[in-house]
Enzyme design. Structure first.
Site: not given
Ligand SMILES: NC(=O)c1ccc[n+]([C@@H]2O[C@H](COP(=O)([O-])OP(=O)(O)OC[C@H]3O[C@@H](n4cnc5c(N)ncnc54)[C@H](OP(=O)(O)O)[C@@H]3O)[C@@H](O)[C@H]2O)c1
Length: 352
Positions: A153, A207, A210, A225, A326
Site C-alpha cells: 500500500v 525499479g 509496475e 492501494k 525493490g
Molecule cells: N517494485 C516495487 O517497488 C513494488 C512495490 C510494492 C509492491 N510490488 C509488487 O510486488 C510484486 C513484485 O514486484 P517486482 O517489482 O519484484 O516485480 P518483477 O521485478 O517484475 O518480478 C516479478 C517476479 O515474479 C516472478 N513470477 C511471475 N510469475 C510467476 C509464477 N507463476 N511463479 C513464480 N514466480 C513468478 C517473475 O519470475 P521471472 O524472474 O522468472 O520472470 C519475477 O521474478 C508485484 O506484484 C508488484 O506489484 C512491487
C-alpha cells in the site's frame, strides 16, 4: 529461532529481500534472536529449495547468470505451486510475484495453498487483496493465521501501522495519499520539463514502475492501494473496480506549469472516506498547495494523511531514500515479517 521463508517471485522485490537478508541477517539474529532463512525461492522457470536455508548471495548470482533461481545448486527446474510449498516447509510465505487484477494469479493460489499448510503470509503483490480482501482475511483468521501486507500500500509509508496502532480508539473520517511512486515521479519530471515518456522511463530505471506501466499511469495501482487501506481501516469490502479512477495520461505540461504559478502542484491523489452511504474511494489528479503535506512531496516520494476525530490530521510522508524501489519494498516486507515474528512470540523479549 530459525524462521523459514518461502519466497515466490525473484524480481526487484525478491532480489531486494535476498540483498537485505545478506546485509542484515546477522544483525536481526543478534537484535531479535531470529534467523530468517529462505527455505524456498520460486520464479517462473522453477525454484530452489533447502530446509537449511539458501545462501542469498548465491541465489542472486544464479539469477544474474542464468536468469532463474532454478539454476542454483539447490535448484529444481519446473518446481511450482503445491509441490514448491510442500518442499519449502516454511513458517511464512512471502508473495512477491508479478500480479494482475483479473484473477490475482499466481499469488492467489500460492496464498490459499500457504494458508492450507498453516503458513502465515506476507504479501508484496496486491492482486489477492484487491480482489478477495474479506475472503482472504476470514480464511486466515479461521485458521489463526496472519496475513500482513504493508508492502502493498505505498511502501514504505507506514499507513496501516498508523491506522492500526497510533489511531486505535480515534475516529478515522477519511484519508488521502500519494500512493503510487511511478505517477508521482512522472508528474515531478514533467513539472521539471521532461516529457511524459521520459518520466515513465526514469521510473522504470528506478525499479518502481509496475512491469506493465499502464497499471501505474491509468491509476489501477493507486486504486488497488486505496481499496486495500480502506478495507483495512474502515472494515470495508471494496474491490479495485469499486474505486472511481482517473489516471495521469490527461495531465498536460501546461496544466502543471499553471498550477505551479498559483503555488500549487498536481498530484495523483487517492482518497477514501466513510459516509452515511458507506465507504467511497477514488483516484484522480488534483491540485494541492505546495506547502500541503502531500503537495510538498517530490520525485517518487509517497505519503498519506488521515483526517481523524479528535486528533485532527495526521500525516506520514517518506522522501526517496536513494535505494531502489525493490530494496525499499523489501524492507517493508521484512518489517511485516519481523512484526509477525514478534506477535507470534518468536523474537526474544525486550527487543525493539
Ligand atoms: N517494485 C516495487 O517497488 C513494488 C512495490 C510494492 C509492491 N510490488 C509488487 O510486488 C510484486 C513484485 O514486484 P517486482 O517489482 O519484484 O516485480 P518483477 O521485478 O517484475 O518480478 C516479478 C517476479 O515474479 C516472478 N513470477 C511471475 N510469475 C510467476 C509464477 N507463476 N511463479 C513464480 N514466480 C513468478 C517473475 O519470475 P521471472 O524472474 O522468472 O520472470 C519475477 O521474478 C508485484 O506484484 C508488484 O506489484 C512491487
Amino acid at each position: 529461532l530459525d524462521i523459514r521463508l518461502a519466497l515466490t517471485g525473484f524480481g526487484n522485490v525478491g532480489q531486494g529481500l535476498a540483498t537485505l537478508l545478506d546485509r542484515y541477517g546477522d544483525t536481526y539474529l543478534k537484535r531479535y534472536g531470529v534467523a530468517l532463512r529462505l527455505s524456498g525461492v520460486a520464479d517462473r522457470a522453477g525454484a530452489a529449495v533447502s530446509l537449511a536455508g539458501l545462501d542469498p548471495v548465491s541465489l542472486l548470482e544464479a539469477k544474474e547468470q542464468a536468469g532463474t533461481v532454478s539454476a542454483h545448486s539447490s535448484g529444481v527446474p519446473g518446481l511450482h505451486g503445491s509441490d514448491f510449498l510442500d518442499r519449502a516447509q516454511a513458517h511464512i510465505l512471502v508473495e512477491a510475484a508479478s500480479t494482475n487484477f483479473d484473477d490475482a494469479e499466481p499469488g492467489w493460489s500460492y496464498v490459499c495453498g500457504a494458508l492450507e499448510r498453516k503458513m502465515d503470509v506476507v504479501l508484496a503483490s496486491k492482486g489477492s487483496l484487491a480482489l478477495h480482501f474479506r475472503e482472504l482475511m476470514e480464511n486466515a483468521s479461521r485458521r489463526g493465521l496472519q496475513v500482513q501486507y504493508s508492502a502493498t500500500v505505498g511502501a514504505p509509508v507506514p499507513s496501516l501501522q498508523i491506522a492500526d496502532r497510533a489511531l486505535i480508539g480515534s475516529e478515522i473520517l477519511a484519508f488521502e495519499g500519494i500512493l503510487n511512486g511511478t505517477t508521482h515521479q512522472v508528474l515531478t519530471a514533467m513539472t521539471q520539463g521532461s516529457s511524459y515518456d521520459e518520466g515513465v522511463r526514469q521510473a522504470q530505471e528506478m525499479g518502481i514502475a509496475e512491469t506493465d506501466p499502464t497499471l501505474d499511469v491509468d491509476g489501477w495501482d493507486a486504486a488497488a492501494k486505496v481499496a486495500i487501506v480502506a478495507n483495512s481501516v474502515f472494515g470495508a469490502d471494496l474491490r479495485i473496480g469499486d474505486v472511481d479512477r482517473v489516471g495521469i495520461r490527461g495531465v498536460t505540461a501546461a496544466e502543471l506549469a499553471q498550477a505551479r504559478e498559483s503555488g500549487e502542484a498536481i498530484k495523483l491523489i487517492a482518497r477514501a472516506e466513510r459516509t452515511e452511504a458507506g465507504v467511497t474511494a477514488w483516484v484522480r489528479p488534483e491540485r494541492r498547495p505546495l506547502d500541503d503535506p502531500l503537495g510538498r512531496l517530490r520525485g517518487d516520494a509517497m505519503g498519506i494523511v488521515f483526517f481523524t476525530r479528535p486528533l485532527g490530521a495526521i500525516a506520514a510522508t517518506v522522501d526517496p531514500s536513494g535505494e531502489s524501489g525493490g530494496i525499499s519494498t523489501a524492507m517493508t516486507v521484512l518489517r511485516d515479517v519481523l512484526n509477525l515474528a514478534r506477535d507470534r512470540g518468536w523474537t526474544e523479549p525486550h527487543q525493539t
